[in-house]
Design a protein around this motif. Structure first.
Motif, PDB file in Angstrom:
ATOM      1  N   GLU A   1      -1.130 -10.200   1.725  1.00 37.18           N
ATOM      2  CA  GLU A   1      -1.135  -8.808   1.782  1.00 37.18           C
ATOM      3  C   GLU A   1      -1.957  -8.093   0.541  1.00 37.18           C
ATOM      4  O   GLU A   1      -2.361  -6.924   0.903  1.00 37.18           O
ATOM      5  CB  GLU A   1       0.376  -8.418   1.775  1.00 37.18           C
ATOM      6  N   GLN A   2      -2.255  -8.678  -0.366  1.00 35.12           N
ATOM      7  CA  GLN A   2      -2.860  -8.268  -1.621  1.00 35.12           C
ATOM      8  C   GLN A   2      -3.734  -9.185  -2.001  1.00 35.12           C
ATOM      9  O   GLN A   2      -3.799  -9.452  -2.967  1.00 35.12           O
ATOM     10  CB  GLN A   2      -2.000  -7.940  -2.655  1.00 35.12           C
ATOM     11  N   PRO A   3      -5.224  -9.165  -1.314  1.00 33.61           N
ATOM     12  CA  PRO A   3      -5.998 -10.080  -1.694  1.00 33.61           C
ATOM     13  C   PRO A   3      -6.791  -9.908  -3.065  1.00 33.61           C
ATOM     14  O   PRO A   3      -7.322 -10.697  -3.336  1.00 33.61           O
ATOM     15  CB  PRO A   3      -7.136 -10.077  -0.393  1.00 33.61           C
ATOM     16  N   LEU A   4      -6.767  -8.776  -3.565  1.00 34.45           N
ATOM     17  CA  LEU A   4      -6.942  -8.580  -4.920  1.00 34.45           C
ATOM     18  C   LEU A   4      -6.526  -9.485  -5.808  1.00 34.45           C
ATOM     19  O   LEU A   4      -7.260  -9.972  -6.807  1.00 34.45           O
ATOM     20  CB  LEU A   4      -6.790  -7.437  -5.415  1.00 34.45           C
ATOM     21  N   TRP A   5      -5.300  -9.925  -5.585  1.00 34.63           N
ATOM     22  CA  TRP A   5      -4.771 -11.016  -6.495  1.00 34.63           C
ATOM     23  C   TRP A   5      -5.428 -12.216  -6.453  1.00 34.63           C
ATOM     24  O   TRP A   5      -5.593 -13.230  -7.516  1.00 34.63           O
ATOM     25  CB  TRP A   5      -3.361 -11.217  -6.282  1.00 34.63           C
ATOM     26  N   TYR A   6      -5.995 -12.686  -5.182  1.00 32.37           N
ATOM     27  CA  TYR A   6      -6.660 -14.036  -5.020  1.00 32.37           C
ATOM     28  C   TYR A   6      -7.829 -14.138  -5.946  1.00 32.37           C
ATOM     29  O   TYR A   6      -8.229 -14.805  -6.839  1.00 32.37           O
ATOM     30  CB  TYR A   6      -7.038 -14.302  -3.644  1.00 32.37           C
ATOM     31  N   ARG A   7      -8.639 -12.936  -6.013  1.00 33.30           N
ATOM     32  CA  ARG A   7      -9.629 -12.832  -6.958  1.00 33.30           C
ATOM     33  C   ARG A   7      -9.323 -12.655  -8.483  1.00 33.30           C
ATOM     34  O   ARG A   7      -9.864 -13.396  -8.999  1.00 33.30           O
ATOM     35  CB  ARG A   7     -10.589 -11.561  -6.686  1.00 33.30           C
ATOM     36  N   LYS A   8      -8.296 -11.864  -8.662  1.00 30.22           N
ATOM     37  CA  LYS A   8      -7.890 -11.997 -10.117  1.00 30.22           C
ATOM     38  C   LYS A   8      -7.597 -13.458 -10.752  1.00 30.22           C
ATOM     39  O   LYS A   8      -7.835 -13.744 -11.845  1.00 30.22           O
ATOM     40  CB  LYS A   8      -6.618 -11.193 -10.023  1.00 30.22           C
ATOM     41  N   LEU A   9      -6.753 -14.256  -9.786  1.00 30.26           N
ATOM     42  CA  LEU A   9      -6.406 -15.583 -10.033  1.00 30.26           C
ATOM     43  C   LEU A   9      -7.406 -16.575 -10.076  1.00 30.26           C
ATOM     44  O   LEU A   9      -7.500 -17.459 -11.162  1.00 30.26           O
ATOM     45  CB  LEU A   9      -5.116 -15.993  -9.252  1.00 30.26           C
ATOM     46  N   SER A  10      -8.521 -16.329  -9.456  1.00 28.06           N
ATOM     47  CA  SER A  10      -9.709 -17.140  -9.359  1.00 28.06           C
ATOM     48  C   SER A  10     -10.398 -16.861 -10.650  1.00 28.06           C
ATOM     49  O   SER A  10     -11.018 -17.893 -11.357  1.00 28.06           O
ATOM     50  CB  SER A  10     -10.621 -16.678  -8.143  1.00 28.06           C
ATOM     51  N   ARG A  11     -10.555 -15.682 -11.267  1.00 30.87           N
ATOM     52  CA  ARG A  11     -11.227 -15.350 -12.469  1.00 30.87           C
ATOM     53  C   ARG A  11     -10.237 -15.691 -13.812  1.00 30.87           C
ATOM     54  O   ARG A  11     -10.798 -16.116 -14.789  1.00 30.87           O
ATOM     55  CB  ARG A  11     -11.437 -13.963 -12.350  1.00 30.87           C
ATOM     56  N   ASN A  12      -9.114 -15.643 -13.421  1.00 32.90           N
ATOM     57  CA  ASN A  12      -8.138 -15.811 -14.614  1.00 32.90           C
ATOM     58  C   ASN A  12      -6.984 -16.185 -14.312  1.00 32.90           C
ATOM     59  O   ASN A  12      -5.900 -15.852 -13.909  1.00 32.90           O
ATOM     60  CB  ASN A  12      -7.962 -14.251 -15.321  1.00 32.90           C
ATOM     61  N   PRO A  13      -6.829 -17.824 -14.047  1.00 38.51           N
ATOM     62  CA  PRO A  13      -5.532 -18.501 -13.514  1.00 38.51           C
ATOM     63  C   PRO A  13      -4.392 -18.062 -14.482  1.00 38.51           C
ATOM     64  O   PRO A  13      -3.322 -18.519 -13.906  1.00 38.51           O
ATOM     65  CB  PRO A  13      -5.950 -19.981 -13.558  1.00 38.51           C
ATOM     66  N   THR A  14      -4.521 -17.653 -15.550  1.00 40.57           N
ATOM     67  CA  THR A  14      -3.337 -17.436 -16.518  1.00 40.57           C
ATOM     68  C   THR A  14      -2.519 -16.318 -16.062  1.00 40.57           C
ATOM     69  O   THR A  14      -1.504 -16.125 -16.593  1.00 40.57           O
ATOM     70  CB  THR A  14      -3.684 -17.409 -18.134  1.00 40.57           C
ATOM     71  N   ASP A  15      -2.999 -15.360 -15.164  1.00 35.67           N
ATOM     72  CA  ASP A  15      -2.464 -14.313 -14.689  1.00 35.67           C
ATOM     73  C   ASP A  15      -1.128 -14.508 -13.464  1.00 35.67           C
ATOM     74  O   ASP A  15      -0.750 -13.621 -13.039  1.00 35.67           O
ATOM     75  CB  ASP A  15      -3.246 -13.336 -14.225  1.00 35.67           C
ATOM     76  N   LEU A  16      -0.910 -15.638 -13.542  1.00 30.87           N
ATOM     77  CA  LEU A  16       0.115 -16.224 -12.517  1.00 30.87           C
ATOM     78  C   LEU A  16       1.424 -15.485 -12.680  1.00 30.87           C
ATOM     79  O   LEU A  16       2.093 -15.147 -11.736  1.00 30.87           O
ATOM     80  CB  LEU A  16       0.192 -17.536 -12.474  1.00 30.87           C
ATOM     81  N   GLN A  17       1.787 -15.469 -13.981  1.00 32.97           N
ATOM     82  CA  GLN A  17       3.180 -14.809 -14.402  1.00 32.97           C
ATOM     83  C   GLN A  17       3.034 -13.218 -13.947  1.00 32.97           C
ATOM     84  O   GLN A  17       4.008 -12.705 -13.381  1.00 32.97           O
ATOM     85  CB  GLN A  17       3.334 -14.964 -16.065  1.00 32.97           C
ATOM     86  N   LYS A  18       1.962 -12.812 -14.174  1.00 34.14           N
ATOM     87  CA  LYS A  18       1.794 -11.024 -13.898  1.00 34.14           C
ATOM     88  C   LYS A  18       1.774 -11.013 -12.210  1.00 34.14           C
ATOM     89  O   LYS A  18       2.193 -10.115 -11.639  1.00 34.14           O
ATOM     90  CB  LYS A  18       0.132 -10.519 -14.086  1.00 34.14           C
ATOM     91  N   LEU A  19       1.227 -12.017 -11.420  1.00 34.66           N
ATOM     92  CA  LEU A  19       1.303 -12.300 -10.079  1.00 34.66           C
ATOM     93  C   LEU A  19       2.831 -12.211  -9.641  1.00 34.66           C
ATOM     94  O   LEU A  19       3.130 -11.402  -8.716  1.00 34.66           O
ATOM     95  CB  LEU A  19       0.615 -13.220  -9.441  1.00 34.66           C
ATOM     96  N   GLU A  20       3.710 -12.999 -10.159  1.00 33.12           N
ATOM     97  CA  GLU A  20       4.992 -12.984  -9.984  1.00 33.12           C
ATOM     98  C   GLU A  20       5.561 -11.826 -10.205  1.00 33.12           C
ATOM     99  O   GLU A  20       6.505 -11.357  -9.475  1.00 33.12           O
ATOM    100  CB  GLU A  20       5.658 -14.111 -10.734  1.00 33.12           C
TER     101      GLU A  20
END
Length: 79
Positions: free
Chosen positions: A21-40
Motif C-alpha cells: 500500500e505504501q511502495p515508498l517504503w520498498y525504495r527506502k528499505l532498498s536504500r537503507n535496510p536498517t530502517d526496518l524498525q521505522k517501517l514497523e
C-alpha cells in the motif's frame, strides 16, 4: 532489497500489506535496510495499532456502551 529483510517482511503479513500500500517504503528499505524498525513503527501508526490508538478505541467503545445503557434506562423509565 536485501534477502534477509525481504524474508522478514514476507513472514509478517501486515508489513507485506503495508509495503504494497505504501511502495515508498520498498525504495527506502532498498536504500537503507536498517530502517526496518521505522517501517514497523510506521505500519503500527498506519493501521492504528499503537497504544494511544487502542486506548482511544476502548474509550469510544465504553462511551458507546454507556450511551446505550442510559438510552435503555430512559426508555424503561418512560414505561
Amino acid at each position: 532489497m536485501r534477502k534477509d529483510v525481504l524474508e522478514y517482511i514476507n513472514q509478517q503479513k501486515e508489513l507485506k500489506k503495508f509495503i504494497r500500500e505504501q511502495p515508498l517504503w520498498y525504495r527506502k528499505l532498498s536504500r537503507n535496510p536498517t530502517d526496518l524498525q521505522k517501517l514497523e513503527i510506521e505500519s503500527l501508526h498506519y493501521y492504528k495499532k499503537t497504544i494511544p490508538h487502542q486506548v482511544e478505541k476502548l474509550t469510544n467503545n465504553v462511551q458507546m456502551a454507556s450511551m446505550m445503557f442510559y438510552m435503555l434506562q430512559s426508555m424503561k423509565d418512560q414505561n
